[in-house]
Design an enzyme around this catalytic site. Structure first.
Site, short mmCIF file in Angstrom:
data_model
loop_
_atom_site.label_atom_id
_atom_site.label_comp_id
_atom_site.label_asym_id
_atom_site.label_seq_id
_atom_site.Cartn_x
_atom_site.Cartn_y
_atom_site.Cartn_z
N ARG A 134 -0.05 11.88 2.10
CA ARG A 134 -0.39 11.86 0.68
C ARG A 134 0.13 10.63 -0.03
NH1 ARG A 134 1.18 15.93 -2.93
NH2 ARG A 134 3.18 15.41 -1.99
N THR A 135 1.43 10.40 0.11
CA THR A 135 2.04 9.27 -0.60
C THR A 135 1.52 7.94 -0.06
OG1 THR A 135 3.99 10.62 -0.96
CG2 THR A 135 4.23 8.27 -1.31
N LYS A 193 10.92 2.42 19.01
CA LYS A 193 11.53 1.99 20.27
C LYS A 193 12.92 1.42 20.04
CE LYS A 193 6.94 0.80 21.88
NZ LYS A 193 6.04 -0.31 21.53
N ARG A 227 9.04 4.35 2.89
CA ARG A 227 9.42 5.76 2.93
C ARG A 227 10.34 5.89 4.13
NH1 ARG A 227 7.52 11.21 2.11
NH2 ARG A 227 7.03 10.43 0.03
N HIS A 257 12.72 9.13 -5.48
CA HIS A 257 11.28 8.95 -5.29
C HIS A 257 10.72 8.54 -6.66
CE1 HIS A 257 7.35 9.18 -3.80
NE2 HIS A 257 7.27 10.42 -3.40
#
Lengths: 426, 201, 325
Positions: free
Chosen positions: C56-57, C84, C106, C134
């Protein structure tokens, strides 16, 4: 080789005197003395060589972060003549074999004496007691036992270990951290952690263990030493235990005497440490406790880490700070310049007392004729700016980078031999 | 902490009007607007299908004045709106982001209409270029014309105005300030020296 | 000077209002225009750096950037070298080499955007970091409140649920305080952080007492993993004490709105009838997200100098500052 230290102030007190070092001992204290080598010491403070009860040398296992050789050189530059090497290496120092290896590496490097700390439990697993007696009887002559980095949280195991080490005059050095109260802990729990969204490490997790262990030590009549005390509440508990007459000692780190959890707002993991930086209230209480003797000594908890373990997200970074090369200066700033301690008392808190707690022969001795020439010469008026790149430690994780600190170690002598001269490796 | 663009001001009000000399007084400005209204009626066959879109801030006010004069002369209502071109400017990278001005289209929209863009000063032509881009994203007019109160020359693009209130030959070192009562407390067009680092028009 | 949006605290009142006003204009542009794409950020590159899944974001930021004609690179942790063992710093240096103008990050660790801001030249936009903040969610929430209620000043906003672990709550408390709203946090005491008393918000344990006075009720998601960790005895008990069910919704004033940052746990913190009812702004929040993020991107990247945001975090912090002074 013989040395004469000209016009130095013993413990920073009295009139300037010359100190003659021959055959590894203080041979004479007086005026107008001469020797093969001479060091002009006007204005300098002579202290017994510093003793650290709490050093991580990382060897064996993480030689990229520190080795016995690099860590002990850093120690010598910081004025130390003996350090206790913590057991959380890989392999863990939980057998006579490993502690003898570390001790021997220290002897070979020759920068300062290394007294290995033995792990309390096998592999620091917290379950099965390691062979403490074998380590005590080994060439490394281990007297301090600790699972540092982890808490001996099992009360029954702690009780048995406290009892067991009485047989060879050992001491249990506890990393006080109730594990169930510190799941996911990243920094001091309080206003700052609530705002920064970092998992809280509450003071009670330290204090609950300290209370329990002091009572246990009193109950079984053994010695307990509390590592890196960080909260005002811990200070009160230790004061109470000492009033009871129990054999409890405690250390505080230089960083807990100077820094607060406000620094976490940078999310710079160089300020991540365990136990975490606390509040100004705690800092003030720790200074007071060190001044009044409730906290017995300063120990560095020198914890070098490779760059990749620090230059990363706060949560992913390893906790710990280097401290050997800055310890005396931070103590000078926080305790001497504030009038809380004299240099005579600094000698006690950074040399005599830790040597006694660790049962180290030949260290923390008086500045007197016939005593071993383990010495540290300090320029109390010097000011210097901490540059991580200029340090002898293999790691750069000093929280004091960029700070200008007072007092500089000019020279260090280990049994009459200069390990540091003019502030540089001899 | 942060520089926030002044909302009501546009950089076209730069320079210091206090040291500037008037080239149009209030009565002259009113006469010029009247003449433009007449020209517009004439060229558009009585204003049928015309939509006036002013470019904020002063262009929008001028569009309102033109519409009012047309109504006064002919009794017809001309739909008016405003068109902010900030997001279409080609000089965005040279300045701090600006606060956006309102864009408002008349209820009938612009599709199939004769859109007359209205601005205060025509200079490089870049504002008009941006306005044409903005217009293209909003719909498809039958034709687009341009009305400006002042044409000061120095075009950098192949753009010319259909209706010009007054041609004022200028030096690049000069700046033109259009003042309108709604924004500046008086009606006037002033010619001054451009301040270094600020946008003269 | 480079600027970032790392925390809602980076925004002054004027900054925040500029974002909301700009978003309002952009929403109007989108509604009017036949062509939704604006040329504003042509030639700029925006990297979506998502170490945590959030379709969504990420989609919202991607759409916002593309509507402004920026080039968008989606750099997700999965399938890249990040998984990795490459460090955040290595990733940052890679992005630098690619020449990104902004990085939308994020991350599951609090503070990772602050770290990143020290290592890249472009602007960093925090799209959610751990349990920290946020900020664009708070901006779109404020935008939605103003859209529905016409004001923010003096608005009484109640935030209900897992405040302890909520980055949405932290950013909302900071931003709403900046904008003059009065925030009350309602949660079981186990889900409020120690130190919350220093936040610019009231705290209550009694949802029923607070609801009738609320202009806005924002329900936070209760994550499944909290249920096994003794923060509350059972979902049923949580729901009974802190869920917004039909009965509680009936106690609200007529014009009170109900918000949820999503994704919802229907029936747990919010009843389906309430989530889908006329008070709910949940769908509007999603649409507004694009406008607000367009505004943030425009104001940070649209010019030679950003118009909003913080620069304080980026330089080396002042290590010479003495805490014992």
């Amino acid at each position: 080789m013989s040395w004469v230290l000209k016009d130095v102030l013993l413990y920073g007190e009295g009139d300037p005197v010359d100190v003659l070092l021959t055959d590894g001992r203080i041979a004479e204290i007086g005026n107008g003395l001469g020797a093969e080598e001479s060091l002009e010491g006007a204005g300098l403070v002579l202290l017994p060589g510093l003793v650290d009860l709490h050093t991580h040398l990382r060897e064996p296992g993480r030689e990229d972060a520190e080795t016995v050789a690099s860590g002990t050189l850093a120690a010598a530059l910081g004025g130390f003549t003996a350090v206790h090497a913590m057991a959380n290496t890989d392999p863990v120092a939980d057998t006579a074999g490993v502690v003898e290896q570390v001790w021997r590496l220290g002897q070979e490097a020759g920068h300062c004496d290394v007294a290995p700390v033995g792990a309390v439990t096998v592999g620091l697993g917290g379950e099965e007691m390691a062979e403490l007696g074998s380590m005590a009887d080994s060439a490394a002559h281990v007297r301090v036992f600790s699972d540092d980095g982890r808490c001996v949280s099992d009360a029954s195991l702690m009780r048995r270990a406290l009892e067991y080490v009485k047989a060879f005059d050992g001491v249990m050095a506890q990393h006080a951290q109730e594990p169930r109260l510190t799941v996911g802990a990243q920094m001091n729990e309080g206003v700052n952690s609530s705002k920064l969204g970092l998992g809280g490490w509450p003071a009670v997790a330290e204090e609950a263990i300290i209370a329990r262990d002091c009572i246990l030590a009193g109950h079984v009549g053994s010695r307990v030493h509390i590592c890196h005390v960080s909260t005002a509440g811990s200070v009160e508990l230790i004061r109470w235990a000492k009033e009871k007459g129990w054999d409890v000692t405690a250390e505080v780190t230089p960083h807990h005497l100077l820094l607060t959890d406000d620094l976490a707002a940078t999310y710079d993991a160089v300020f991540k440490v365990n136990p975490p930086l606390r509040t100004q209230v705690d800092v003030d209480a720790l200074r007071q406790a060190l001044a009044d003797g409730t906290i017995d000594c300063v120990a560095t908890d020198h914890a070098p880490h490779a760059l990749e373990d620090k230059e990363t997200e706060w949560g992913a970074a390893l906790p710990g700070m280097t401290g050997l090369e800055t310890a005396l200066s931070v103590v000078a700033q926080t305790m001497v310049e504030t009038g809380l301690l004299t240099w005579r008392q600094v000698a006690e808190r950074l040399s005599e007392t830790p040597a006694r707690i660790g049962r180290l022969d030949g260290h923390g001795r008086p500045l007197a004729v016939g005593e071993p020439a383990n010495l540290c010469l300090v320029d109390p008026g010097a000011r210097w700016t901490v540059d991580p790149a200029a340090m002898a430690s293999r790691s750069r994780n000093t929280p004091f980078a960029g700070r200008t600190l007072p007092a500089r170690v000019v020279a260090t002598f280990l049994r009459g031999r200069a390990t540091v001269l003019d502030g540089k490796p001899a | 902490m942060t520089a926030v663009p002044d909302r009501p001001k546009r950089p076209d009000s730069s320079g210091d009007p206090a040291t500037a000399r008037p080239v149009l007084t209030a009565p002259e400005l009113a006469r010029v607007v009247d003449r433009m209204a007449h020209e517009l009626l004439e060229k558009t066959g009585g204003g049928a299908d015309v939509v006036l879109l002013g470019i904020p801030t002063r262009g929008a006010s001028l569009a309102r004045r033109l519409a009012a004069r047309i109504t006064a002369f002919e009794g017809v209502g001309i739909p008016i709106g405003s068109l902010d071109i900030t997001l279409y400017r080609d000089d965005l990278r040279l300045k701090s982001p600006r606060a956006l001005e309102p864009t408002a289209l008349p209820p009938g929209g612009i599709d199939g209409k004769l859109v007359v863009l209205v601005d205060d000063v025509l200079f490089s032509g870049r504002t008009v270029r941006a306005a044409l881009d903005a217009l293209a994203d909003l719909g498809r007019p039958r034709a687009v014309q341009l009305a400006v109160l002042v044409d000061r020359g120095h075009r950098e693009l192949p753009i010319r105005a259909d209706y010009v209130g007054k041609n004022i030959p200028t030096s690049l070192r000069e700046s033109v300030h259009v003042q309108l009562t709604e924004h500046d407390g008086q009606d006037a067009v002033l010619l001054g020296s451009a301040e270094a680092g600020r946008e003269g028009r | 000077m480079k600027r970032h949006l790392l925390s809602a605290a980076d925004l002054s009142r004027d900054d925040a209002l500029l974002v909301l006003d700009t978003a309002e204009e952009l929403a109007a542009v989108a509604e009017r225009a036949t062509v939704k794409k604006l040329p504003t950020l042509r030639g700029r590159t925006v990297v979506n750096l998502f170490f945590e899944d959030s379709t969504r974001t990420r989609t919202s930021f991607e759409l916002a950037a593309k509507r402004l004609s920026a080039d968008v690179i989606n750099f997700s942790a999965k399938g890249s070298s990040v998984s990795k063992g490459e460090t955040l710093k290595d990733t940052a240096l890679t992005l630098e080499a690619m020449g990104s103008d902004a990085v939308v990050i994020r991350h599951s660790w609090s503070g990772a955007p602050v770290n990143l801001a020290r290592w890249v030249r472009g602007s960093v936009i925090n799209a959610g970091d751990g349990t920290h903040e946020h900020p664009t969610q708070a901006l779109l929430d404020a935008f939605t409140m103003r859209q529905r209620l016409g004001r923010l000043e003096g608005l009484r906003v109640t935030i209900v649920g897992d405040v302890l672990h909520s980055r949405v709550a932290r950013s909302n408390v900071l931003l709403l305080h900046t904008l003059g709203a009065e925030v009350t946090l309602v949660a079981p005491p186990t889900l409020l952080p120690v130190g919350v008393e220093a936040w610019p918000a009231e705290v209550s344990y009694d949802l029923d007492a607070v609801l009738p006075k609320s202009d806005v009720v924002m329900m936070l998601r209760v994550q499944r993993e909290r249920m096994g960790a003794a923060y509350f005895p059972s979902p049923r008990e949580y729901s009974r004490r802190y869920g917004l069910d039909v009965r509680r919704a009936a106690a609200l004033k007529d014009d009170t709105i109900v918000m949820h940052p999503g994704p919802m746990v229907r029936g747990m913190e919010i009843a389906p009838e309430v989530a889908d009812g006329p008070r709910s702004t949940i769908v509007a929040q999603v649409a507004n997200g694009v406008s607000v993020r367009m505004a943030v991107l425009y104001l940070l990247l649209g010019g030679s100098e950003p118009a909003i945001g913080a620069s304080a975090h980026t330089g080396d912090h002042d290590r010479t500052e003495r805490t014992d002074a």
